[in-house]
Design a protein around this motif. Structure first.
Motif, mmCIF file in Angstrom:
data_model
loop_
_atom_site.group_PDB
_atom_site.id
_atom_site.type_symbol
_atom_site.label_atom_id
_atom_site.label_comp_id
_atom_site.label_asym_id
_atom_site.label_seq_id
_atom_site.Cartn_x
_atom_site.Cartn_y
_atom_site.Cartn_z
ATOM 1 N N THR A 1 0.830 -1.204 0.000
ATOM 2 C CA THR A 1 0.000 0.000 0.000
ATOM 3 C C THR A 1 0.869 1.260 0.000
ATOM 4 O OG1 THR A 1 -1.798 -1.150 1.121
ATOM 5 C CG2 THR A 1 -1.785 1.244 1.291
ATOM 6 N N LYS A 2 1.956 1.250 0.734
ATOM 7 C CA LYS A 2 2.866 2.405 0.730
ATOM 8 C C LYS A 2 3.501 2.596 -0.643
ATOM 9 C CE LYS A 2 3.792 2.078 5.675
ATOM 10 N NZ LYS A 2 4.744 1.683 6.747
ATOM 11 N N ALA A 3 3.823 1.476 -1.311
ATOM 12 C CA ALA A 3 4.374 1.580 -2.661
ATOM 13 C C ALA A 3 3.327 2.109 -3.635
ATOM 14 C CB ALA A 3 4.886 0.214 -3.122
ATOM 15 N N ILE A 4 2.082 1.679 -3.472
ATOM 16 C CA ILE A 4 0.993 2.196 -4.323
ATOM 17 C C ILE A 4 0.823 3.694 -4.099
ATOM 18 C CG2 ILE A 4 -1.509 2.118 -4.701
ATOM 19 C CD1 ILE A 4 -1.295 -0.911 -3.914
ATOM 20 N N ALA A 5 0.838 4.101 -2.832
ATOM 21 C CA ALA A 5 0.678 5.522 -2.513
ATOM 22 C C ALA A 5 1.762 6.363 -3.154
ATOM 23 C CB ALA A 5 0.683 5.708 -0.990
ATOM 24 N N ALA A 6 2.977 5.835 -3.227
ATOM 25 C CA ALA A 6 4.091 6.595 -3.800
ATOM 26 C C ALA A 6 3.887 6.891 -5.279
ATOM 27 C CB ALA A 6 5.395 5.825 -3.594
ATOM 28 N N GLY A 7 3.121 6.056 -5.969
ATOM 29 C CA GLY A 7 2.894 6.277 -7.395
ATOM 30 C C GLY A 7 1.493 6.760 -7.728
ATOM 31 N N LEU A 8 0.649 6.925 -6.715
ATOM 32 C CA LEU A 8 -0.758 7.251 -6.940
ATOM 33 C C LEU A 8 -0.927 8.656 -7.502
ATOM 34 C CD1 LEU A 8 -3.487 5.809 -6.487
ATOM 35 C CD2 LEU A 8 -3.624 6.960 -4.273
ATOM 36 N N LYS A 9 -1.762 8.761 -8.527
ATOM 37 C CA LYS A 9 -2.033 10.070 -9.133
ATOM 38 C C LYS A 9 -3.531 10.351 -9.106
ATOM 39 C CE LYS A 9 -2.371 8.560 -14.005
ATOM 40 N NZ LYS A 9 -2.364 7.118 -13.790
ATOM 41 N N PRO A 10 -3.946 11.598 -9.221
ATOM 42 C CA PRO A 10 -5.376 11.930 -9.161
ATOM 43 C C PRO A 10 -6.180 11.175 -10.222
ATOM 44 C CG PRO A 10 -4.048 13.916 -8.965
ATOM 45 C CD PRO A 10 -3.099 12.818 -9.312
ATOM 46 N N GLY A 11 -7.378 10.771 -9.821
ATOM 47 C CA GLY A 11 -8.288 10.107 -10.748
ATOM 48 C C GLY A 11 -8.173 8.606 -10.787
ATOM 49 N N THR A 12 -7.216 8.040 -10.059
ATOM 50 C CA THR A 12 -6.994 6.594 -10.087
ATOM 51 C C THR A 12 -8.003 5.866 -9.209
ATOM 52 O OG1 THR A 12 -4.617 6.973 -10.416
ATOM 53 C CG2 THR A 12 -5.275 4.771 -9.690
ATOM 54 N N LEU A 13 -8.409 4.674 -9.658
ATOM 55 C CA LEU A 13 -9.208 3.767 -8.851
ATOM 56 C C LEU A 13 -8.283 2.750 -8.192
ATOM 57 C CD1 LEU A 13 -11.895 2.297 -7.968
ATOM 58 C CD2 LEU A 13 -11.644 0.960 -10.082
ATOM 59 N N VAL A 14 -8.419 2.554 -6.887
ATOM 60 C CA VAL A 14 -7.691 1.507 -6.174
ATOM 61 C C VAL A 14 -8.716 0.513 -5.634
ATOM 62 C CG1 VAL A 14 -6.091 0.938 -4.318
ATOM 63 C CG2 VAL A 14 -5.866 3.130 -5.520
ATOM 64 N N SER A 15 -8.547 -0.759 -6.010
ATOM 65 C CA SER A 15 -9.468 -1.812 -5.577
ATOM 66 C C SER A 15 -8.689 -2.902 -4.862
ATOM 67 C CB SER A 15 -10.198 -2.417 -6.780
ATOM 68 O OG SER A 15 -11.000 -3.513 -6.368
ATOM 69 N N TYR A 16 -9.043 -3.150 -3.614
ATOM 70 C CA TYR A 16 -8.442 -4.244 -2.849
ATOM 71 C C TYR A 16 -9.309 -5.488 -3.026
ATOM 72 C CZ TYR A 16 -5.137 -1.126 -0.554
ATOM 73 O OH TYR A 16 -4.104 -0.250 -0.301
ATOM 74 N N GLU A 17 -8.665 -6.595 -3.446
ATOM 75 C CA GLU A 17 -9.388 -7.860 -3.603
ATOM 76 C C GLU A 17 -9.009 -8.880 -2.537
ATOM 77 O OE1 GLU A 17 -10.193 -9.706 -7.177
ATOM 78 O OE2 GLU A 17 -10.602 -7.896 -8.331
ATOM 79 N N THR A 18 -7.910 -8.660 -1.835
ATOM 80 C CA THR A 18 -7.515 -9.555 -0.759
ATOM 81 C C THR A 18 -8.565 -9.527 0.347
ATOM 82 O OG1 THR A 18 -5.191 -9.044 -1.213
ATOM 83 C CG2 THR A 18 -5.693 -10.080 0.900
ATOM 84 N N THR A 19 -8.957 -10.685 0.838
ATOM 85 C CA THR A 19 -9.947 -10.747 1.916
ATOM 86 C C THR A 19 -9.422 -10.022 3.152
ATOM 87 O OG1 THR A 19 -10.703 -12.861 1.059
ATOM 88 C CG2 THR A 19 -11.362 -12.291 3.307
ATOM 89 N N LEU A 20 -10.275 -9.173 3.737
ATOM 90 C CA LEU A 20 -9.863 -8.293 4.827
ATOM 91 C C LEU A 20 -10.872 -8.331 5.971
ATOM 92 C CD1 LEU A 20 -9.022 -5.130 2.680
ATOM 93 C CD2 LEU A 20 -7.369 -6.743 3.637
ATOM 94 N N PRO A 21 -10.416 -8.027 7.191
ATOM 95 C CA PRO A 21 -11.374 -7.795 8.273
ATOM 96 C C PRO A 21 -12.251 -6.589 7.943
ATOM 97 C CG PRO A 21 -9.146 -8.082 9.142
ATOM 98 C CD PRO A 21 -9.015 -7.951 7.661
ATOM 99 N N VAL A 22 -13.472 -6.611 8.453
ATOM 100 C CA VAL A 22 -14.407 -5.528 8.178
ATOM 101 C C VAL A 22 -13.848 -4.205 8.709
ATOM 102 C CG1 VAL A 22 -16.720 -4.636 8.668
ATOM 103 C CG2 VAL A 22 -16.384 -7.086 8.214
ATOM 104 N N GLY A 23 -13.867 -3.186 7.855
ATOM 105 C CA GLY A 23 -13.396 -1.859 8.218
ATOM 106 C C GLY A 23 -11.995 -1.527 7.755
ATOM 107 N N THR A 24 -11.270 -2.515 7.221
ATOM 108 C CA THR A 24 -9.864 -2.299 6.875
ATOM 109 C C THR A 24 -9.693 -1.313 5.725
ATOM 110 O OG1 THR A 24 -9.375 -4.559 7.583
ATOM 111 C CG2 THR A 24 -7.708 -3.450 6.262
#
Length: 427
Positions: free
Chosen positions: A104-127
């Protein structure tokens, strides 16, 4: 679209290939240099996924799929980012977010306006809302829901049949806000195909569940249901063993009515999903006593199978016992949380000498997984742990010294085991 898929494992790589096969330009990011090298060469890095080899070669050859170890750079070139990094939990179900935090930190370093980020890994509720949104905001300087869109969309596929499952099951999406949800729905409608199904409450396709929390819970709920159902079936099977009832016939009879959907009992519940996600749910909801009891019931089944062997064979001290199957389920070369480990440990506790064989693994591979390979040693008892298709043809003549077979999956043909005491769970 330009799409980045973060983590090219047994789910991530088929997803990347699926998106590329729809004509999108996909960059797969992975920390494993060998995986990146193989993908760029159009070579399947792991066996067993139907159609992956062909589609991988086609999409790489067409220049639609490339791979890199530089996640931030791949994200910077992308309109959408799909994250499939593994999340591990300990024996108590406490999540270890280490790998996902780093990604996630690596994604944040390259994130630009207008991008969609979708997490598919199963997560605890609220993560998604409480952990990933702040982390992405801090690392990118962008505001979630305003400068970029964020959704949770759980993978709902089984390894070995990912492409078929992507078509068959609705794609669930939950956003941190309405705009994120709309963007997520549009994205998945553009990268997936769906079979028509008449048995669904609404048309197949992409379903907006309203919030990221609802989407997170949906994945935990559907996998936890399966664990609870199997736990109930295992309890029925153990009672059937005490009373001389064939639980298979009982379950078939019950399931002839549309209100009953009892699963099959067996020696173990393995894999990355069913043994893990109920623990993750319990981390969210420690008062879920039904879930806890089912998990405990299923975790006890390998030891119960060894108890059945001892009851049929006698004292197991010093007895060579062959465990058939290292994989957590038939036809899949994967030992994640496989029942083989509990079975081997239970045999050792009774003083037996366990050996393991599996048609999908070499002796060297079994050793690397911490399992004692069978190299022709005489064995006088056996426990079938994985329902590989090869075991349907297995016969007493193949293991001529075996006196007792515990078939933990009801896979073997009884007619082939005449002269051997064959025991099944619930039977």
């Amino acid at each position: 679209m330009n799409i980045c898929v973060v983590a090219l494992g047994k789910i991530g790589l088929p997803l990347a290939v699926q998106f590329a096969a729809k004509g999108h330009r996909v960059i797969g990011a992975d920390v494993n240099e060998k995986v990146v090298e193989l993908v760029n060469a159009g070579t399947e890095p792991f066996p067993g996924e139907f159609d992956l080899d062909r589609l991988l070669k086609e999409t790489v050859g067409a220049g639609l799929l490339t791979a890199t170890t530089d996640t931030a750079a791949a994200v910077a070139e992308s309109d959408a980012v799909v994250v499939v990094v593994p999340l591990f939990v300990d024996s108590e179900g406490v999540p270890d977010f280490g790998w996902m935090d780093a990604a996630t930190k690596a994604i944040a370093a390259g994130l630009k306006p207008g991008t969609l980020v979708s997490y598919e890994t199963t997560l605890p509720v609220g993560t998604t809302r409480d952990r990933w949104a702040p982390m992405l905001a801090e690392g990118s300087g962008l505001t979630p829901g305003e400068d970029f869109h964020l959704v949770f969309s759980p993978e709902r596929v089984l390894t070995g049949r990912v492409f078929a499952d992507l078509r068959r099951y609705p794609k669930l999406v939950g956003g941190i806000d309405e705009a994120s949800a709309r963007r997520g729905v549009e994205f998945y409608e553009a990268v997936l195909d769906f079979d028509e199904r008449a048995d669904l409450p609404r048309p197949n396709g992409v379903w907006d569940l309203g919030t990221s929390e609802a989407s997170e819970m949906a994945k935990l709920a559907e996998t936890t249901y399966r664990d609870v159902n199997i736990g109930l079936a295992n309890q029925f099977a153990r009672f059937a063993d005490k009373t001389g009832i064939d639980v298979k016939k009982v379950i078939e009879a019950c399931n002839s009515q549309p209100y009953s959907h009892i699963h099959q009992p067996g020696i173990a519940v393995g894999g990355h999903c069913i043994p893990i996600y109920p623990r993750m749910y319990l981390w969210n909801d420690p008062e879920a006593t039904v879930v806890r009891s089912a998990r405990e019931a299923n975790a006890a089944m390998p030891s119960y199978a060894v108890d059945l062997l001892a009851a049929a064979y006698g004292d197991l001290a010093g007895v060579n016992v062959l465990v058939l199957g290292a994989a957590y389920r038939g036809g899949v070369k994967e030992t994640a949380f496989s029942g083989v480990y509990g079975t081997v440990e239970a045999l050792k506790e009774r003083g037996a000498v366990p050996f393991v064989s599996d048609p999908m693994y070499t002796a060297q591979e079994l050793t690397a997984h911490g399992l004692p390979p069978h190299n022709g040693e005489q064995v006088t008892a056996a426990i079938l742990q994985a329902d590989h298709a090869e075991y349907r043809e297995l016969a007493a003549a193949d293991l001529p010294d075996v006196r007792v077979l515990v078939d933990g999956r009801r896979t073997t043909d009884p007619a082939r085991w005449e002269g051997v005491r064959r025991v099944v769970i619930g039977g």
